[in-house]
Design an enzyme around this catalytic site. Sequence first.
Site, mmCIF file in Angstrom:
data_model
loop_
_atom_site.group_PDB
_atom_site.id
_atom_site.type_symbol
_atom_site.label_atom_id
_atom_site.label_comp_id
_atom_site.label_asym_id
_atom_site.label_seq_id
_atom_site.Cartn_x
_atom_site.Cartn_y
_atom_site.Cartn_z
ATOM 1 N N LEU A 47 0.785 -1.161 0.105
ATOM 2 C CA LEU A 47 -0.120 -0.158 0.210
ATOM 3 C C LEU A 47 0.967 1.087 0.010
ATOM 4 O O LEU A 47 1.951 1.260 0.906
ATOM 5 C CB LEU A 47 -0.940 0.122 1.314
ATOM 6 C CG LEU A 47 -1.985 -1.164 1.408
ATOM 7 C CD1 LEU A 47 -2.767 -0.951 2.670
ATOM 8 C CD2 LEU A 47 -3.027 -0.595 0.268
ATOM 9 N N ASP A 48 0.828 2.223 -0.761
ATOM 10 C CA ASP A 48 1.662 3.253 -0.966
ATOM 11 C C ASP A 48 1.453 4.138 0.490
ATOM 12 O O ASP A 48 0.693 4.029 1.161
ATOM 13 C CB ASP A 48 1.612 4.146 -2.212
ATOM 14 C CG ASP A 48 0.165 4.624 -2.461
ATOM 15 O OD1 ASP A 48 -0.590 5.288 -1.354
ATOM 16 O OD2 ASP A 48 -0.372 4.767 -3.435
ATOM 17 N N ASN A 49 2.406 5.011 0.341
ATOM 18 C CA ASN A 49 2.280 6.232 1.630
ATOM 19 C C ASN A 49 1.172 6.810 1.876
ATOM 20 O O ASN A 49 0.560 6.702 2.926
ATOM 21 C CB ASN A 49 3.502 7.217 1.199
ATOM 22 C CG ASN A 49 3.623 7.973 2.422
ATOM 23 O OD1 ASN A 49 4.187 7.681 3.315
ATOM 24 N ND2 ASN A 49 3.554 9.262 2.319
ATOM 25 N N SER A 51 -2.011 5.663 1.165
ATOM 26 C CA SER A 51 -2.925 4.772 1.254
ATOM 27 C C SER A 51 -3.019 4.170 2.595
ATOM 28 O O SER A 51 -2.210 3.855 3.202
ATOM 29 C CB SER A 51 -2.949 3.397 0.061
ATOM 30 O OG SER A 51 -3.103 4.048 -1.164
#
Length: 202
Positions: A47-49, A51
């Site tokens: 999950l990106d920063n 999210s």
Amino acid sequence: MTPEAHRYFIINKPYNMVSQFVSPDKVGLLKDVPFAFPEGIHAVGRLDNDSEGLLILTTNKKVTKLLFESKVPHKRTYLVQVRNIVTPEKLLLLQTGVTIRIKGGEYYTTSASDVLLVEKPANLFGRADEFKEGLPNTWLLITLTEGKYHQVRKMTAAVKHRCKRLIRLSIEDLTLGNLQPGEVKELEEQDFFKQLKIDWHR
């Protein structure tokens, strides 16, 4: 000598934290979570920063291949907040497929997806810089079985609705439940694979 049993966890990954324990960048890391993780722990998927939500952590290196490189697709469901009001026409586009740009610069048309208009959950955990109350916005529940890089954000951008908040709620039957940001839950191996609908034996 019997090999040490693998361990399995889920975490509600907070906003402004990457899905890594080590990074050269000055960002929030999983190691900052106040939990005594075992040696050899790693995140499965990312999950990106920006999210939030369900992230799997395990000491079992086979899980990534079993889950994300399997011939059998696994459903992932996201709660998504976007700018402005999504019309029925835009909703239909999201449901039937939109064209996005993927890695390598190629264009890709997404598969049909389960996309629903929903109300913001009453008990949804907050975050520091939430979208301002009163500004037009829409909440969507999006379920995918494919996972191109930043696919959900690119899908909503393709219909001119910028994603403001993205929370992964579940992977198959493995759900976030009531976990709060930064909270961790350990799972028994049998339950872990059963909920992910993966047929695997030690």
